[in-house]
Structure formats: structure tokens, C-alpha cells
Enzyme design. Structure first.
Site, PDB file in Angstrom:
ATOM      1  N   CYS A 113       7.337   2.861  18.867  1.00 41.39           N
ATOM      2  CA  CYS A 113       8.600   2.736  19.585  1.00 41.39           C
ATOM      3  C   CYS A 113       9.747   2.706  18.588  1.00 41.39           C
ATOM      4  CB  CYS A 113       8.594   1.452  20.405  1.00 41.39           C
ATOM      5  SG  CYS A 113       9.302   1.660  22.036  1.00 41.39           S
TER       6      CYS A 113
ATOM      7  N   SER B  98      -4.137  -1.686  -0.035  1.00 46.35           N
ATOM      8  CA  SER B  98      -3.103  -2.444   0.668  1.00 46.35           C
ATOM      9  C   SER B  98      -3.597  -3.851   0.930  1.00 46.35           C
ATOM     10  CB  SER B  98      -2.757  -1.763   2.000  1.00 46.35           C
ATOM     11  OG  SER B  98      -1.850  -2.545   2.742  1.00 46.35           O
TER      12      SER B  98
ATOM     13  N   GLY C  70       0.815  -1.200   0.000  1.00 36.34           N
ATOM     14  CA  GLY C  70       0.000   0.000   0.000  1.00 36.34           C
ATOM     15  C   GLY C  70       0.852   1.254   0.000  1.00 36.34           C
ATOM     16  N   THR C  71       1.955   1.225   0.725  1.00 34.19           N
ATOM     17  CA  THR C  71       2.852   2.384   0.765  1.00 34.19           C
ATOM     18  C   THR C  71       3.396   2.693  -0.625  1.00 34.19           C
ATOM     19  OG1 THR C  71       3.492   2.124   3.081  1.00 34.19           O
ATOM     20  CG2 THR C  71       5.065   3.223   1.643  1.00 34.19           C
TER      21      THR C  71
ATOM     22  N   HIS D 147      -2.424  -6.344   2.909  1.00 35.73           N
ATOM     23  CA  HIS D 147      -2.443  -6.905   4.261  1.00 35.73           C
ATOM     24  C   HIS D 147      -3.587  -6.354   5.113  1.00 35.73           C
ATOM     25  CE1 HIS D 147      -0.235  -3.193   5.422  1.00 35.73           C
ATOM     26  NE2 HIS D 147      -0.650  -3.454   6.637  1.00 35.73           N
TER      27      HIS D 147
ATOM     28  N   ASN E 101      -6.654   5.769   9.444  1.00 39.22           N
ATOM     29  CA  ASN E 101      -6.177   4.444   9.817  1.00 39.22           C
ATOM     30  C   ASN E 101      -6.026   4.273  11.320  1.00 39.22           C
ATOM     31  OD1 ASN E 101      -3.733   6.234   9.522  1.00 39.22           O
ATOM     32  ND2 ASN E 101      -2.743   4.410  10.333  1.00 39.22           N
TER      33      ASN E 101
END
Length: 363
Positions: free
Chosen positions: A307, A185, A65-66, A187, A140
Site C-alpha cells: 500500500c 539481513s 540487508g538492503t 531482522h 522472499n
């Protein structure tokens, strides 16, 4: 209990079955194996085009998707005059914001407009001088459904192209017609891999990968047939299942939102949101601590905090929604999926109560 469907939807059984018969040949080869590969790729393209109500020449398969987002934004913007403004909003996906920053550094005129506290975009930002906009089908992170149909209409009135980032949401809601570019995308659809870009006939984009003539000259390189089959199959199944699945997801997420509110969380996102989203922020708790505790209890969830390099960075989406730093660091996102059962929800609520009833304050 898997409550991170928005992060990665489990592979659909129909997709796994379809992948079992994918040929290994190069679709550019003339031998029997190559012809079989070409046939599978063409069938996947036709399937996805049919699902989207598009022509087969309007479908380009990508690795993710990116990549589809970047191909749409950068490829379309490079064909516009430099003074033509690329418009997007501050709570859009990171791939969109990063694409905007890249265009800005390359000398393009760029506007990253603010959103309201629910992450809803302001359509008044679409003005004469804008040449291309990028708007998400839904946010999202908090699930807010955007006024895409109205954005398309207004953008076309000022002569602007419209890219719809539909990576989040199409398994639950339809994609409004009329967009010039639409990214998907795999996934997030239950395909497990791959991406795709719809490019309306007549719209020209410059490729990001240069080499052979694959994918109508928009993306060079040997095609990933398995990814194409997976995303085409998943999109078809999701469109078929939307109605029944959405009603179940709405009921399940309502229970989760109620629990989050009872435990002191401030719910985030608009009322008009994807049906499987339950999101909240806890100003006195860290997202990473909640996620680890939930994981130990058997619940997979996600947070708006990322993170990186040993430090916790607040979500740009939540900051764009005008949350405080502590609120942004204390976010929690629970998203149900096609395989989520009511028994899962009952167990998850019990674990949420056990984990979040404890006091976890920021250091």
C-alpha cells in the site's frame, strides 16, 4: 498469532541476552571503553565468520540487508567493464531489482531475466558476457528455493562473479559454498537489526559510503556494535537450530496451506520451498482486506501487495510469476517462526476459516 516471520522474525532470546552486555565505546578509540568496544566487534566478526565458514576479513557489517545487497551489486559492478552484463531475475527482491535499474541508468549492461510461474530462475540465462549475477537463496515472497549451487558453478564457468541474496532463508536452509558475495539481513534471522556482507578473499568492491577505513575499507562510519553482535549471534543460533526447527515448520505450514486451499486460494511457489511458507492468491479478494480482517482476529500476516500513497500496487514478484492483476492484488503470505506453537496454528486456522469464508470481492 504472529505469522509474518518472513517480514521480521521476533528477536531471539539469545540475541536479547547478548545485547545486554554490549559496550558503548567507539572501537576506533584507544581508551578502555574503546578497547572493550573493539573486542566486542572483533568477537562478533569472528563468530559470524565461523558460522559462515569464512575468514574474518571476508565479513563486513552493514546497517541492513538492503545495504548489504546494494554494496555487493553496485560495489562489484563498478569494477567490471561497462559492457560486462549484470544478470538477475524479475522475481528477485526489490533491493536487487532497484540496484539493477540504477546500474542500467548509469550505463551498465543489465539483463533482468524472466522466471517461471513458481518464481524459479532460468540458469540458461547465465551465458558468456555475463560478469556478475545476483540470485536469491530463496524467493522472499513465495519461498521458492533457488538452484544456487548450480548457478554458482555455471557462472564461474563463464567467468562471472556471483552474489547470493541470502536475506531470506538462511535460518531454515544452508547457503551453498562458492559464492563471491553473500548478503544477510538481521531482522530476518531474529537479530532485530543490522546486516552483513560476505566478500570472498580476492574479490574487490567499491564502497558506497566514503570516509574512514572501517570494515576493511568497504564501509566507512562508526560501526554499530550492537547490530554486529545481534546478527552474529542470530546466525549462529539459526545454524544450530535449522534441523529441528525446519521439521516443525514444515508440518505447521502444511496445515496452513491446506486451509488456504480449502478456502479457495490458489497456492503459490514451488514444491521446493522454505519450510515455513504458506502462500496463496485469491482472485476475488483484496490482500489488504484479508490482512485487516485477520489482524482484527488476532493473526499477523502479510500480503504481496504494497500500500503506497493510498493506492494498492501489485507485487512485482507475483506479476513476474505471470499472475493476473486480480490474483496479484489478492495474495496472502503466512510464515511461521521459531516461537510458533501447534496451538497457534489451530487458532489461526479457525480464524482463517472465519475470515476467508466470507466473500470479499474486488471493488
Amino acid at each position: 498469532m504472529y505469522l509474518d516471520d518472513a517480514g521480521a522474525a521476533p528477536v531471539l532470546p539469545e540475541v536479547a541476552e547478548a545485547l545486554a552486555g554490549v559496550p558503548d565505546g567507539n572501537p576506533s578509540s584507544l581508551h578502555a571503553e574503546g578497547r572493550a568496544a573493539r573486542s566486542a566487534l572483533d568477537a562478533a566478526r569472528d563468530m559470524l565468520a565461523s558460522a559462515l565458514g569464512a575468514n574474518r576479513t571476508e565479513i563486513t557489517f552493514t546497517a541492513s540487508g538492503t545495504e548489504a545487497v546494494n554494496l555487493a551489486i553496485l560495489g562489484a559492478a563498478d569494477r567490471l567493464p561497462r559492457q560486462s552484463i549484470f544478470l538477475t531475475w524479475a522475481a528477485e527482491h526489490q533491493s536487487v531489482i532497484a540496484g539493477a535499474r540504477h546500474l542500467q541508468a548509469a550505463g551498465h549492461a543489465v539483463s533482468i531475466a524472466p522466471t517461471d510461474h513458481d518464481a524459479t530462475v532460468d540458469l540458461d540465462e547465465i551465458k558468456p558476457g555475463v560478469g556478475l549475477i545476483s540470485i536469491g537463496l530463496a524467493n522472499n515472497e513465495v519461498g521458492t528455493i533457488q538452484p544456487v549451487a548450480a548457478a554458482i558453478e555455471r557462472a564461474h564457468q563463464v567467468g562471472a562473479l556471483v552474489h547470493v541474496d541470502a536475506c531470506a532463508g538462511p535460518r531454515w536452509i544452508g547457503i551453498p559454498k562458492g559464492a563471491d558475495l553473500v548478503s544477510l539481513s538481521g531482522h530476518k534471522l531474529g537479530a532485530g537489526r543490522g546486516g552483513a556482507l560476505y566478500v570472498r578473499d580476492g574479490v574487490r568492491i567499491d564502497p558506497r559510503l566514503h570516509g574512514g577505513p572501517q570494515e576493511w575499507g568497504r564501509r566507512a562510519g562508526r560501526e554499530d556494535i550492537a547490530a554486529a553482535v545481534a546478527i552474529a549471534t542470530a546466525m549462529t543460533i539459526c545454524i544450530r537450530e535449522r534441523g529441528a526447527r525446519s521439521a516443525t515448520a514444515e508440518a505447521q505450514s502444511a496445515e496452513l496451506r491446506a486451509t488456504l486451499g480449502e478456502l479457495g486460494g490458489r497456492l503459490t511457489g514451488a514444491e521446493n520451498r522454505l519450510p515455513n511458507y504458506a502462500t496463496a492468491t485469491f482472485a476475488t479478494r483484496r490482500g489488504e482486506d484479508m490482512l485487516l480482517a485477520l489482524d482484527l482476529g488476532g493473526v499477523a500476516a502479510s500480503s504481496g501487495s504494497a500500500c503506497a500513497s493510498g493506492s494498492l500496487d501489485p507485487s512485482h514478484v507475483l506479476l513476474a510469476m505471470r499472475l493476473t492483476m486480480d490474483e496479484a492484488l489478492g495474495s496472502l503470505r503466512l510464515t511461521t517462526g521459531y516461537s510458533t506453537t501447534n496451538a497457534d496454528i489451530a487458532r489461526a486456522r479457525a480464524i482463517l476459516n472465519a475470515v476467508l469464508a466470507r466473500s470479499h470481492t474486488h471493488a
